[in-house]
Design an enzyme around this catalytic site. Sequence first.
Site, short mmCIF file in Angstrom:
data_model
loop_
_atom_site.label_atom_id
_atom_site.label_comp_id
_atom_site.label_asym_id
_atom_site.label_seq_id
_atom_site.Cartn_x
_atom_site.Cartn_y
_atom_site.Cartn_z
N HIS A 13 26.93 80.97 -51.69
CA HIS A 13 26.06 80.70 -50.52
C HIS A 13 25.94 79.20 -50.36
CE1 HIS A 13 22.21 81.67 -48.07
NE2 HIS A 13 22.54 80.40 -47.85
N HIS A 15 25.92 75.72 -47.28
CA HIS A 15 26.01 75.17 -45.91
C HIS A 15 26.74 73.85 -46.01
CE1 HIS A 15 22.83 77.95 -44.43
NE2 HIS A 15 22.45 77.88 -45.68
N ARG A 17 27.96 72.42 -43.00
CA ARG A 17 27.87 71.82 -41.65
C ARG A 17 29.26 71.56 -41.08
NH1 ARG A 17 22.87 73.75 -42.38
NH2 ARG A 17 21.46 72.32 -43.39
N ASN A 41 25.59 79.16 -39.74
CA ASN A 41 24.52 78.73 -38.82
C ASN A 41 24.75 77.33 -38.27
OD1 ASN A 41 23.98 77.68 -41.41
ND2 ASN A 41 21.79 77.57 -41.05
N LYS A 99 26.41 87.53 -41.78
CA LYS A 99 25.09 87.02 -42.20
C LYS A 99 24.04 87.43 -41.19
CE LYS A 99 22.03 84.52 -44.43
NZ LYS A 99 22.01 83.09 -44.71
N HIS A 136 19.21 86.91 -44.92
CA HIS A 136 18.07 86.01 -45.11
C HIS A 136 16.84 86.90 -45.01
CE1 HIS A 136 15.97 82.01 -44.80
NE2 HIS A 136 15.01 82.88 -44.56
N HIS A 174 19.34 84.04 -51.70
CA HIS A 174 18.31 83.13 -52.21
C HIS A 174 16.98 83.83 -52.48
CE1 HIS A 174 17.58 83.10 -47.92
NE2 HIS A 174 18.52 82.24 -47.65
N ASP A 247 22.70 77.67 -51.85
CA ASP A 247 22.02 77.41 -50.57
C ASP A 247 21.90 75.91 -50.34
OD1 ASP A 247 20.97 78.06 -48.12
OD2 ASP A 247 18.93 78.36 -48.86
N HIS A 251 20.53 67.91 -44.90
CA HIS A 251 19.94 67.36 -43.66
C HIS A 251 19.83 65.87 -43.89
CE1 HIS A 251 18.65 71.18 -41.83
NE2 HIS A 251 18.37 71.58 -43.06
N ALA A 263 14.05 72.35 -43.08
CA ALA A 263 14.12 73.10 -44.35
C ALA A 263 15.51 72.99 -44.94
CB ALA A 263 13.79 74.57 -44.08
O1 DOR Z 1 16.13 75.89 -46.37
C1 DOR Z 1 17.02 76.41 -45.73
N1 DOR Z 1 17.95 75.66 -45.09
N2 DOR Z 1 17.09 77.73 -45.66
C2 DOR Z 1 17.96 78.35 -44.86
O2 DOR Z 1 17.95 79.56 -44.82
C3 DOR Z 1 18.88 77.57 -44.00
C4 DOR Z 1 19.11 76.24 -44.53
C5 DOR Z 1 19.79 75.30 -43.55
O3 DOR Z 1 20.75 75.70 -42.91
O4 DOR Z 1 19.36 74.16 -43.46
ZN ZN Z 2 21.33 79.32 -46.59
#
Ligand code: DOR
Ligand code: ZN
Length: 343
Positions: A13, A15, A17, A41, A99, A136, A174, A247, A251, A263
């Site tokens: 799992h 991300h 980007r 996402n 997902k 999720h 998660h 996860d 950011h 988040a």
């Molecule tokens: O904290 C998180 N950030 N939880 C998620 O489910 C998505 C993720 C994100 O894509 O930033």
């Molecule tokens: Zn995630």
Amino acid sequence: MKTLTITRPDDWHTHVRNGALLKTVLPDTAKQFARAIIMPNLKPPVTTVAQALIYRDEILQAVPVDMDFTPLMTLYLTGTTSEADIKLAAESDAVVAFKLYPAGATTNSDAGVANIKAIYPALSALEKYDLPLLIHGEVTDEHCDIFDRERLFIETHLNDIVKNFPALRIVLEHVTTNEAVQFVSASANTIAATITPQHLLFNRNALLAGGIRPHYYCLPILKREQHRLALVAAATSGNPKFFLGTDSAPHLSTLKETACGCAGCYSAHAAIELYAEAFERADALDQLEGFASFYGADFYRLPRNITTVTLEKQSWIVPSAYGAGDSTITPLKAGETLSWKLR
Ligand code: DOR
Ligand code: ZN
């Protein structure tokens, strides 16, 4: 020097980007993991096989030449995902799962599912084509206390999904609560869960006590110590239902250090080291390889990796930030000491 050699792990799992941020973060994942499940996402979300193939190419372009890394693609389930979409995904070598984001649950989830019962035909198609559903698991009712959202998702939605689609393979992503650990443990072998490093290492005091620390803010949110202990027990138990999923969710620092911060914890810079820290504290380093390198592959019915990675027992200080263009990403445990280092 004390070392620990394990089969090369996978991240079930993450991300990564796209665009400039992808180029910055992808080497961190590729240096340690052979494969990773890539979350869909983006803006706009990855909803079709064609989009997933383009995204996969972009990821492969970002893999440094001396690294070997396979992205495993997922599609974003929406209220309009059809059986035909699911059939195409099942026929594609690139896509390994769908997902489910409840609409509004987290970052870029606006296009997610508002009415879970309404997507039962899609869940039936996933069951029929034997594609895993990654969830999720949080309710999005604004009146629901944020610390109860995972527990209520299990009671309100997951119980019914599991009863209605007994052959559907599900990963509750998660997990953060004792209730989720109990649910997954008591379910059939079709139900598994990923666990992040931050939920093994920290409880909600890290986020809120003595000052608000936005780099510990992720969703599902960090919970009480009793839940962290349940997660550590599950991860180190040798139960193959629980496996590694960071996860990692980068950011820009500026978007987290603000009045309404995003988040997500960035953990790809030191993921396997962070897990080693958690397992060592639980006196369970011997269980790390199963959790990190075997159980996820087995659940997804993919071959286990053949090569190895070696960790050295060596203190090092996590940089306070990593450069990302004109900005920075603040990693998990920024400026703090870790006791294992990937060789
Ligand atoms: O904290 C998180 N950030 N939880 C998620 O489910 C998505 C993720 C994100 O894509 O930033
Ligand atoms: Zn995630």
